[in-house]
Design a protein around this motif. Structure first.
Motif, PDB file in Angstrom:
ATOM      1  N   GLY A 127     146.057   7.173  90.243  1.00 43.70           N
ATOM      2  CA  GLY A 127     145.454   5.600  89.943  1.00 43.70           C
ATOM      3  C   GLY A 127     144.080   5.643  89.655  1.00 43.70           C
ATOM      4  N   VAL A 128     143.420   6.724  89.237  1.00 44.42           N
ATOM      5  CA  VAL A 128     141.948   6.609  88.685  1.00 44.42           C
ATOM      6  C   VAL A 128     141.666   7.395  87.259  1.00 44.42           C
ATOM      7  N   GLU A 129     140.700   6.590  86.508  1.00 44.04           N
ATOM      8  CA  GLU A 129     140.418   7.189  85.478  1.00 44.04           C
ATOM      9  C   GLU A 129     139.469   8.489  85.645  1.00 44.04           C
ATOM     10  N   PRO A 130     139.671   9.766  84.936  1.00 41.53           N
ATOM     11  CA  PRO A 130     138.848  10.564  85.374  1.00 41.53           C
ATOM     12  C   PRO A 130     137.387  10.638  84.731  1.00 41.53           C
ATOM     13  N   ASP A 153     130.349   5.339  93.892  1.00 45.32           N
ATOM     14  CA  ASP A 153     129.256   5.590  92.700  1.00 45.32           C
ATOM     15  C   ASP A 153     129.399   6.782  92.061  1.00 45.32           C
ATOM     16  N   ALA A 154     130.780   7.354  91.956  1.00 43.40           N
ATOM     17  CA  ALA A 154     131.202   8.744  91.129  1.00 43.40           C
ATOM     18  C   ALA A 154     130.682   8.500  89.649  1.00 43.40           C
ATOM     19  N   CYS A 155     129.959   9.457  89.034  1.00 40.63           N
ATOM     20  CA  CYS A 155     129.451   9.282  87.606  1.00 40.63           C
ATOM     21  C   CYS A 155     128.791  10.790  87.271  1.00 40.63           C
ATOM     22  N   ALA A 156     128.616  10.806  86.195  1.00 41.96           N
ATOM     23  CA  ALA A 156     128.036  12.100  85.712  1.00 41.96           C
ATOM     24  C   ALA A 156     126.288  12.362  86.137  1.00 41.96           C
ATOM     25  N   PRO A 157     125.968  13.402  86.557  1.00 40.31           N
ATOM     26  CA  PRO A 157     124.723  13.554  86.937  1.00 40.31           C
ATOM     27  C   PRO A 157     123.688  13.404  85.656  1.00 40.31           C
ATOM     28  N   HIS A 260     126.626  16.202  93.827  1.00 42.81           N
ATOM     29  CA  HIS A 260     126.366  15.013  93.075  1.00 42.81           C
ATOM     30  C   HIS A 260     127.545  13.912  93.334  1.00 42.81           C
ATOM     31  N   LEU A 261     128.800  14.495  93.220  1.00 45.08           N
ATOM     32  CA  LEU A 261     129.830  13.458  93.346  1.00 45.08           C
ATOM     33  C   LEU A 261     130.028  12.914  94.754  1.00 45.08           C
ATOM     34  N   LEU A 262     129.867  14.220  95.623  1.00 40.46           N
ATOM     35  CA  LEU A 262     129.947  13.804  97.115  1.00 40.46           C
ATOM     36  C   LEU A 262     128.788  12.880  97.864  1.00 40.46           C
ATOM     37  N   SER A 263     127.878  12.765  97.227  1.00 38.78           N
ATOM     38  CA  SER A 263     126.550  12.055  97.525  1.00 38.78           C
ATOM     39  C   SER A 263     126.727  10.814  97.861  1.00 38.78           C
ATOM     40  N   GLY A 264     127.650  10.011  97.273  1.00 37.58           N
ATOM     41  CA  GLY A 264     128.115   8.585  97.462  1.00 37.58           C
ATOM     42  C   GLY A 264     128.587   8.547  98.855  1.00 37.58           C
ATOM     43  N   LEU A 265     129.098   9.470  99.595  1.00 38.07           N
ATOM     44  CA  LEU A 265     129.408   9.268 100.880  1.00 38.07           C
ATOM     45  C   LEU A 265     128.444   8.765 101.884  1.00 38.07           C
ATOM     46  N   THR A 266     127.128   9.377 101.538  1.00 37.45           N
ATOM     47  CA  THR A 266     126.094   9.372 102.531  1.00 37.45           C
ATOM     48  C   THR A 266     125.556   7.759 102.521  1.00 37.45           C
TER      49      THR A 266
END
Length: 279
Positions: A127-130, A153-157, A260-266
């Protein structure tokens, strides 16, 4: 926070959580490779190992807040069996566990050269676009991957501009290949021109994981491959052979991409975030 990692390998997920500054209470790891498990136990002795993914069940676990994993990619390249292949069909085990556990957040990684039909199936089920990210943005390695996730906030670095010669002076990424000619099969050295290495791989490591220095081809060392995967130098040094270490690294994640992807959890309070709805 409880984390469940499927196809955990040598636990690059724990490295990424640590690097991103994301605290967690329990880390459950499903893995069957004995060398990968040994490396994980050396570096993260409090890991809770679960064994084969097919035996993982939500009923045996506490509430899982974050589910991560990179299901096998061997069958997903064009011309192969795709999600019907014996290895890559294990994605459906990830999907099953995701449905059972209903984690607040999830992350699935797979190879960039996946067939369009298989990518569509995974996208519809999760259910999400990669997001397509090349590790070359944060490393001196060319490594093209897709990431399906609902992390905030997942995005490319951003591109860090890292090149291979920064830690292999004068080095250019190279591979030993064979070319079919009218005179037969002739070996040749394929040299990259972009300042990066080839993708660190688990198979054919003696041919693909190479570097040219002063016109001479040599294999990348395990320590150099650790740097390319942004893994701490010496992380895989556990009495394993060179080939075994490169296999683990090739099957692993580029840690800085995952961090980088996980950093949004902070930036969020997990307990206030609604659980993702299973399809």
């Amino acid at each position: 926070m409880n984390v469940l990692s499927l196809f955990d390998g040598m636990s690059c997920g724990q490295l990424a959580l640590q690097r991103a500054g994301v605290a967690h209470d329990n880390y459950f790891a499903s893995e069957i490779d004995k060398h990968a498990i040994a490396v994980t136990r050396k570096n993260f002795p409090f890991t809770k190992h679960l064994g084969c993914v097919s035996s993982v069940a939500a009923a045996d676990l506490p509430q899982i807040d974050l589910l991560i994993g990179g299901s096998p990619c061997q069958d997903l390249r064009p011309g192969r069996l795709g999600l019907k292949g014996d290895k890559s069909k294990l994605f459906y085990e990830y999907y099953r566990v995701w449905q059972e556990c209903r984690p607040a957040y999830f992350l699935l990684e797979n190879v960039g050269k996946i067939k369009d039909e298989d990518r569509r199936i995974i996208t519809e089920l999760l259910g999400v676009e990669p997001i397509r990210i090349n590790s070359a943005l944060v490393s001196a390695q060319n490594r093209d991957r897709w990431y399906w996730t609902n992390l905030p906030d997942a995005c490319a670095p951003i591109d860090m501009g890292i090149t291979l010669d920064q830690f292999v002076p004068g080095g250019q990424g190279a591979a030993l290949r064979n070319q079919v000619t009218p005179k037969g099969v002739l070996p040749f050295t394929n040299v990259r021109k972009d300042g990066k290495s080839n993708c660190v791989v688990a198979s054919y490591v003696e041919k693909l994981n190479g570097v040219i220095v002063d016109g001479v081809f040599r294999h990348l060392t395990a320590e150099e491959c650790e740097l390319l995967q942004t893994v701490p130098v010496g992380y895989t040094d556990n009495g394993l052979s060179h080939g075994q270490r490169l296999k683990l690294l090739g099957n692993g994640w580029t840690v800085d991409v995952i961090a980088h992807l996980l950093s949004g959890l902070t930036k969020v309070k997990l307990q206030q975030h609604p659980f993702a709805q299973a399809a």
